[in-house]
Design an enzyme around this catalytic site. Structure first.
Site, PDB file in Angstrom:
ATOM      1  N   HIS A  88     -23.836  -8.747  29.463  1.00 16.22           N
ATOM      2  CA  HIS A  88     -24.891  -7.533  28.283  1.00 16.22           C
ATOM      3  C   HIS A  88     -24.507  -8.103  27.108  1.00 16.22           C
ATOM      4  O   HIS A  88     -25.065  -7.790  26.282  1.00 16.22           O
ATOM      5  CB  HIS A  88     -24.411  -6.837  28.917  1.00 16.22           C
ATOM      6  CG  HIS A  88     -23.573  -6.325  27.931  1.00 16.22           C
ATOM      7  ND1 HIS A  88     -21.887  -6.754  28.794  1.00 16.22           N
ATOM      8  CD2 HIS A  88     -22.630  -5.599  27.082  1.00 16.22           C
ATOM      9  CE1 HIS A  88     -21.296  -5.948  27.621  1.00 16.22           C
ATOM     10  NE2 HIS A  88     -21.738  -5.529  27.020  1.00 16.22           N
ATOM     11  N   HIS A 101     -26.430  -8.056  21.470  1.00  9.30           N
ATOM     12  CA  HIS A 101     -25.946  -7.246  22.591  1.00  9.30           C
ATOM     13  C   HIS A 101     -26.992  -6.631  22.799  1.00  9.30           C
ATOM     14  O   HIS A 101     -27.825  -6.437  22.875  1.00  9.30           O
ATOM     15  CB  HIS A 101     -24.724  -5.468  21.901  1.00  9.30           C
ATOM     16  CG  HIS A 101     -24.384  -5.170  22.870  1.00  9.30           C
ATOM     17  ND1 HIS A 101     -25.212  -3.729  23.583  1.00  9.30           N
ATOM     18  CD2 HIS A 101     -23.390  -4.504  23.234  1.00  9.30           C
ATOM     19  CE1 HIS A 101     -24.538  -2.815  24.224  1.00  9.30           C
ATOM     20  NE2 HIS A 101     -23.252  -3.947  24.167  1.00  9.30           N
TER      21      HIS A 101
END
Length: 161
Positions: free
Chosen positions: A65, A79
């Site tokens: 992620h 992110h």
């Protein structure tokens, strides 16, 4: 140190096509407060995550992620989504390796944002300079919040100390 500091500015580009969002408008306070560093966010409209800068991949999270990139003295974190770590990597396909040289034309990750939304997670994607306080002299956002952006859109120019 001389009288003049001629250090070159670093251009930051959008990591994904979508709508540019001010970092302080992100729903997670960890990001919106600036605690993770200076940066910006994009509400994504497609699946391709690109490098926002010319640099070297320094970190790939096991849950896929997030990606770390070193650019000069800056430590940059891309992110993807909020609380997407909970998805244990399922909606992400990593396309690079640690040590790879990248730029704003390099795809880092392919993301199934429909899967993220189905899991009731926010797909907002942030670009953060995690060591901002230590290395930044100037952060100048040049793109307008709310505008449509992609990996060819310059978002900010940044100068190191």
């Amino acid at each position: 140190m001389g009288l003049f500091n001629f250090k070159k500015k670093t251009d930051f580009f959008a990591p994904v096509a979508g709508k540019l969002v001010a970092l302080d408008k992100v729903s997670d306070e960890v990001f919106s407060s600036g605690a993770m560093g200076k940066g910006f966010a994009v509400e994504p409209s497609n699946e391709n995550i690109y490098s926002p800068v010319k640099g070297t991949v320094s970190q790939l999270f096991p849950t896929k992620h997030a990606v770390g990139i070193n650019c000069g003295k800056m430590e940059i974190l891309i992110h993807i989504g909020i609380d997407t770590v909970d998805l244990k990597g399922a909606p992400f396909e990593t396309l690079v390796s640690v040590g790879d040289e990248v730029d704003n034309n390099t795809r880092l990750v392919k993301v199934d944002f429909d899967q993220i939304k189905a899991a009731k997670k926010d797909p907002m994607t942030m670009v953060l300079i995690t060591n901002s306080n230590d290395v930044l002299k100037d952060y100048n956002q040049v793109a307008e919040v709310g505008s449509q952006v992609d990996n060819l859109t310059k978002i900010a120019d940044v100068k190191e100390k």
